[in-house]
Design an enzyme around this catalytic site. Sequence first.
Site, PDB file in Angstrom:
ATOM      1  N   LYS A   1       0.871  -1.182   0.000  1.00 13.67           N
ATOM      2  CA  LYS A   1       0.000   0.000   0.000  1.00 13.67           C
ATOM      3  C   LYS A   1       0.901   1.223   0.000  1.00 13.67           C
ATOM      4  CE  LYS A   1      -3.905   2.131   2.387  1.00 13.67           C
ATOM      5  NZ  LYS A   1      -4.260   2.537   3.757  1.00 13.67           N
TER       6      LYS A   1
ATOM      7  N   ASP B   1      -2.286  -3.127  12.819  1.00 14.93           N
ATOM      8  CA  ASP B   1      -2.262  -3.830  11.531  1.00 14.93           C
ATOM      9  C   ASP B   1      -2.751  -5.263  11.746  1.00 14.93           C
ATOM     10  OD1 ASP B   1      -1.213  -1.513  10.503  1.00 14.93           O
ATOM     11  OD2 ASP B   1       0.740  -2.359   9.972  1.00 14.93           O
TER      12      ASP B   1
ATOM     13  N   HIS C   1      -5.033   2.569  14.536  1.00 16.13           N
ATOM     14  CA  HIS C   1      -5.398   1.174  14.233  1.00 16.13           C
ATOM     15  C   HIS C   1      -4.226   0.281  14.583  1.00 16.13           C
ATOM     16  CE1 HIS C   1      -2.906   2.383  10.830  1.00 16.13           C
ATOM     17  NE2 HIS C   1      -2.669   1.094  10.632  1.00 16.13           N
TER      18      HIS C   1
ATOM     19  N   HIS D   1      -1.271   2.482  16.210  1.00 12.08           N
ATOM     20  CA  HIS D   1      -0.510   3.561  15.569  1.00 12.08           C
ATOM     21  C   HIS D   1      -1.401   4.377  14.648  1.00 12.08           C
ATOM     22  CE1 HIS D   1      -0.202  -0.005  12.964  1.00 12.08           C
ATOM     23  NE2 HIS D   1      -0.057   0.825  11.949  1.00 12.08           N
TER      24      HIS D   1
HETATM   25  C1  OGA Z   1      -0.680   1.656   7.443  1.00 11.75           C
HETATM   26  C2  OGA Z   1       0.049   2.605   8.311  1.00 11.75           C
HETATM   27  C3  OGA Z   1       1.620   4.393   8.535  1.00 11.75           C
HETATM   28  C4  OGA Z   1       2.492   5.254   7.715  1.00 11.75           C
HETATM   29  O1  OGA Z   1      -0.688   1.885   6.205  1.00 11.75           O
HETATM   30  O2  OGA Z   1      -1.231   0.676   7.994  1.00 11.75           O
HETATM   31  O3  OGA Z   1      -0.036   2.462   9.491  1.00 11.75           O
HETATM   32  O4  OGA Z   1       3.577   5.584   8.196  1.00 11.75           O
HETATM   33  N1  OGA Z   1       0.791   3.578   7.737  1.00 11.75           N
HETATM   34  O5  OGA Z   1       2.110   5.621   6.607  1.00 11.75           O
HETATM   35 NI    NI Z   2      -0.752   0.478  10.005  1.00  9.66          NI
END
Ligand code: OGA
Ligand code: NI
Length: 354
Positions: free
Chosen positions: A215, A236, A234, A290
């Site tokens: 992502k 992960d 959230h 986080h």
């Molecule tokens: C996620 C996330 C944090 C970031 O995509 O699950 O926590 O640093 N991203 O972009």
């Molecule tokens: Ni995350």
Amino acid sequence: MVTSVLPRVESLASSGIQSIPKEYIRPQEELTSIGNVFEEEKKEEGPQVPTIDLTEIESEDKEVRERCRQELKKAAMEWGVMHLVNHGISEELMDRVRKVGQKFFELPVEEKEKYANDQSSGNVQGYGSKLANNASGQLEWEDYFFHLIFPEDKRDLSIWPKIPSEYTEVTSEYARQLRGLASKILSALSICLGLEEGRLEKEVGGVEELLLQLKINYYPKCPQPELALGVEAHTDISALTFILHNMVPGLQLFYQGKWVTAKCVPNSIIMHIGDTIEILSNGKFKSILHRGLVNKEKVRISWAVFCEPPKDKIILKPLPETVSETEPPLFPPRTFAQHIEHKLFRKTQDNMSN
Ligand code: OGA
Ligand code: NI
């Protein structure tokens, strides 16, 4: 072709608005904890995300190897998140991954829309933005590109960015190398739990079934960063998550009741223990809460690779070896799909009682 009616956050950001639409404004209780990320990143006092040096993780010397594993174990138990350094993935490859992703996002929104996902038809791969999933209509200040990158026979290369032309080659090589790193980490964590070396890897699907999903999170500049979040709090759901970013701060970890801002550590890869390993280890390894802050001055981009077990094939529950009379199982058996469903349900309940 289905095109989205939602404006992309990038379009909103570049439209020159001085105040953000109400859907992006966080609830009052949450606003008190959101500060200026550049100020937050400078703070030296208080707990800091640990940095783990993997140089010796496969040392020939048993004691040296063991010392390295103990550091990893401590970080996984106390934080569930860490900066990995000397992880074996070259600086050059990480730079190329960042460059091809950034180049894709530099394309005009209309170009990127050609890759738009269609979440209503269950088509989650592609270019997208969060859809409101509850009555409050709460949104996040980011657009993203999401796609499966490993195993190679499960990829759908037809939906991968075609511009820049090196995207596929570079991202594929990164996926292969990360898959190797994931195996090393899973072996070390297995040994830390007193299990056989290959055990956790097998429990999350092994070479055939463990899925790596990339992502790319694109967080545009935000005119009112103290009112919004790039990604809301959230944990992960993955087994492990590996994150690269463009050295703009944003990630915060909820540790001992406070939000701690991750520093930008050169050449590091941030690694999260996800819910899946938390469950298998019966909570010995933590999946930490986080979130991501945004800012006015700099676009932030992060590349998160989620290593996930197959949705329905495996029942996740604390491994028998992690359970005892004094350590009863903390999690009921659920497939990965059921775990996701359970989290969504819990969240809906939370919203209803607000
Ligand atoms: C996620 C996330 C944090 C970031 O995509 O699950 O926590 O640093 N991203 O972009
Ligand atoms: Ni995350």
